[in-house]
Enzyme design. Sequence first.
Site, short mmCIF file in Angstrom:
data_model
loop_
_atom_site.label_atom_id
_atom_site.label_comp_id
_atom_site.label_asym_id
_atom_site.label_seq_id
_atom_site.Cartn_x
_atom_site.Cartn_y
_atom_site.Cartn_z
N SER A 29 50.73 29.75 -69.21
CA SER A 29 51.82 28.98 -69.81
C SER A 29 52.41 29.63 -71.04
CB SER A 29 51.27 27.59 -70.19
OG SER A 29 52.15 26.94 -71.06
N GLU B 249 53.09 28.07 -73.50
CA GLU B 249 52.44 27.41 -74.65
C GLU B 249 51.46 28.37 -75.33
OE1 GLU B 249 52.48 24.01 -76.14
OE2 GLU B 249 54.46 24.44 -75.35
N TYR C 22 45.27 22.35 -75.33
CA TYR C 22 45.76 22.78 -74.01
C TYR C 22 46.04 24.28 -74.01
CZ TYR C 22 49.26 23.60 -70.32
OH TYR C 22 49.96 24.12 -69.26
P1 NDP Z 1 51.11 18.51 -62.98
O1 NDP Z 1 50.53 17.82 -64.15
O2 NDP Z 1 52.30 17.93 -62.29
O3 NDP Z 1 49.97 18.67 -61.85
C1 NDP Z 1 48.64 18.94 -62.18
C2 NDP Z 1 47.80 18.93 -60.92
O4 NDP Z 1 46.44 19.22 -61.28
C3 NDP Z 1 47.78 17.59 -60.18
O5 NDP Z 1 47.76 17.85 -58.80
C4 NDP Z 1 46.46 17.00 -60.61
O6 NDP Z 1 45.93 16.06 -59.70
C5 NDP Z 1 45.60 18.23 -60.65
N1 NDP Z 1 44.37 18.07 -61.42
C6 NDP Z 1 44.24 17.61 -62.68
N2 NDP Z 1 42.95 17.60 -63.05
C7 NDP Z 1 42.24 18.08 -62.00
C8 NDP Z 1 40.87 18.30 -61.76
N3 NDP Z 1 39.93 18.00 -62.67
N4 NDP Z 1 40.48 18.80 -60.57
C9 NDP Z 1 41.41 19.08 -59.60
N5 NDP Z 1 42.73 18.86 -59.77
C10 NDP Z 1 43.14 18.38 -60.96
O7 NDP Z 1 51.40 20.03 -63.42
P2 NDP Z 1 52.60 21.00 -62.97
O8 NDP Z 1 52.73 20.96 -61.50
O9 NDP Z 1 53.78 20.76 -63.84
O10 NDP Z 1 52.00 22.41 -63.42
C11 NDP Z 1 51.16 23.16 -62.55
C12 NDP Z 1 50.31 24.10 -63.38
O11 NDP Z 1 51.14 25.00 -64.11
C13 NDP Z 1 49.42 23.43 -64.43
O12 NDP Z 1 48.24 24.20 -64.53
C14 NDP Z 1 50.22 23.54 -65.71
O13 NDP Z 1 49.37 23.51 -66.82
C15 NDP Z 1 50.88 24.89 -65.51
N6 NDP Z 1 52.15 25.10 -66.15
C16 NDP Z 1 53.17 24.20 -65.94
C17 NDP Z 1 54.41 24.45 -66.49
C18 NDP Z 1 55.54 23.50 -66.28
O14 NDP Z 1 56.53 23.62 -67.01
N7 NDP Z 1 55.47 22.60 -65.33
C19 NDP Z 1 54.67 25.67 -67.28
C20 NDP Z 1 53.53 26.54 -67.40
C21 NDP Z 1 52.33 26.26 -66.84
P3 NDP Z 1 46.30 14.48 -59.77
O15 NDP Z 1 47.60 14.34 -59.00
O16 NDP Z 1 45.14 13.87 -59.12
O17 NDP Z 1 46.46 14.12 -61.20
P1 GDR Z 2 55.64 20.90 -73.26
O1 GDR Z 2 56.51 19.78 -72.51
O2 GDR Z 2 54.83 20.34 -74.35
O3 GDR Z 2 56.60 21.99 -73.61
O4 GDR Z 2 54.63 21.36 -72.12
P2 GDR Z 2 56.93 18.30 -72.93
O5 GDR Z 2 58.05 17.94 -72.05
O6 GDR Z 2 55.75 17.40 -72.99
O7 GDR Z 2 57.45 18.48 -74.44
C1 GDR Z 2 58.55 19.32 -74.75
C2 GDR Z 2 59.01 19.05 -76.18
O8 GDR Z 2 59.58 17.74 -76.25
C3 GDR Z 2 59.12 17.09 -77.42
N1 GDR Z 2 59.18 15.64 -77.25
C4 GDR Z 2 58.51 14.91 -76.35
N2 GDR Z 2 57.63 15.28 -75.38
C5 GDR Z 2 57.11 14.31 -74.58
N3 GDR Z 2 56.26 14.66 -73.60
N4 GDR Z 2 57.43 12.99 -74.74
C6 GDR Z 2 58.30 12.57 -75.71
O9 GDR Z 2 58.57 11.38 -75.83
C7 GDR Z 2 58.86 13.57 -76.55
N5 GDR Z 2 59.75 13.54 -77.57
C8 GDR Z 2 59.93 14.79 -77.98
C9 GDR Z 2 57.70 17.62 -77.60
O10 GDR Z 2 57.24 17.41 -78.92
C10 GDR Z 2 57.90 19.08 -77.23
O11 GDR Z 2 58.35 19.80 -78.35
C11 GDR Z 2 55.07 21.54 -70.78
C12 GDR Z 2 53.88 21.21 -69.85
O12 GDR Z 2 54.33 21.21 -68.53
C13 GDR Z 2 52.77 22.22 -70.01
O13 GDR Z 2 51.77 22.00 -69.03
C14 GDR Z 2 53.37 23.62 -69.81
O14 GDR Z 2 52.37 24.60 -69.98
C15 GDR Z 2 54.51 23.86 -70.79
O15 GDR Z 2 55.49 22.86 -70.57
C16 GDR Z 2 55.16 25.23 -70.61
#
Ligand code: NDP
Ligand code: GDR
Length: 331
Positions: free
Chosen positions: A133, A135, A157
Amino acid sequence: MAKIALITGITGQDGSYLADLLIEKGYHVHGIVRRSSSMNRARIDHLQRHEHGADQRLWLHYGDLADSVSLVKLLYQLQPDEIYNLAAQSHVRVSFDIPEYTADIVGVGAGRILEAIIESGIGKKVRFYQASSSEMFGKVQAVPQTETTPFYPRSPYACAKLMAHWLTINYRESYNLYACSGILFNHESPRRGESFVTRKITIAAARIKAGRQKDLYLGNLDSKRDWGYAKEYVEGMWRMLQQEQPGDYVLATNETHTIRDFLDAAFSRLNLDWHDHVKFDERLLRPAEVDLLIGDYAKAKRELGWEPQTRMQALAELMVDADRAALSGTS
Ligand code: NDP
Ligand code: GDR
């Protein structure tokens, strides 16, 4: 013979798009699902027809990244060609509330899969993708961020993701494993979890337009993110596993926008002014914030031929449209 892929996190946003893509490409797709008291498979419901019958393409298995024996057994039984480790406690704010659990699933969990690959004896043939990520860049040390920018994580995280990232590299170097770390910047979609800021905004905009909600509570509106479209990013994951040599790649759009910009884009789609509806809730602030992310995807473009197509404005609009359609029952 169809290739076999195993996806952890298949019920999440990325896992579901990746399953769509791999099934389309003719793979046999296996997914690890967690037992939960209520069904959590809405994002893969449309793939149900692939779960049965002579032409079965999708198999779901109970498992958990906390349970290493289940992982070793599954890897041994399935002998997958490709493993995509997408499972995570993926909410940055929540990781401050449950740091130990987050570290266990996100950091140690990746280590459990890597070790299961070695233990099950599939290390020579399997290709492994780790969902890293942006992050990890946290308090950024350079702008824009590339594969060689030093890391400075700002949350439990991000610290856990850094552990998983380095474990991936370590297993690659120690065991000659084909393992890639995809450093993905924020990517969103109509399937994005409802507590992430983009989806929270697009759902609220649709509900406000429909007269079902008045206010939207948010935290920090000043942080800047590089937002792309999840559907395009899973294609990049797949491409990383099709190269001659494994490597680490940034996927991003090379554009950055504030939360305010996203609010403008989403609310103006419905001729609404967000200033009339958005309220501040300090409980949504984070103990440490990531202020600015912007990724340089030049390496992915050069080596994978991957480029993002959808930029922030179009992304916000397609998400608002999907949430409106879902609300009016037309999706
Ligand atoms: P989601 O939160 O939508 O999905 C997470 C998945 O992980 C779900 O299927 C969840 O299952 C599963 N999970 C959580 N805990 C466990 C566990 N203990 N054992 C097995 N499965 C588990 O994430 P995204 O699809 O958005 O992201 C996919 C991956 O990419 C994540 O690792 C995230 O950290 C990473 N990532 C995401 C980004 C983004 O912008 N979306 C950017 C960079 C990295 P359940 O449905 O049961 O909760
Ligand atoms: P991020 O995504 O932390 O970048 O992680 P998120 O959408 O949670 O936050 C983005 C920014 O928005 C600000 N923010 C809020 N965020 C949330 N969730 N809820 C609110 O009400 C709110 N108001 C303001 C946050 O402070 C932050 O600055 C996502 C996840 O998908 C991670 O798993 C992944 O690794 C990174 O993107 C890349």
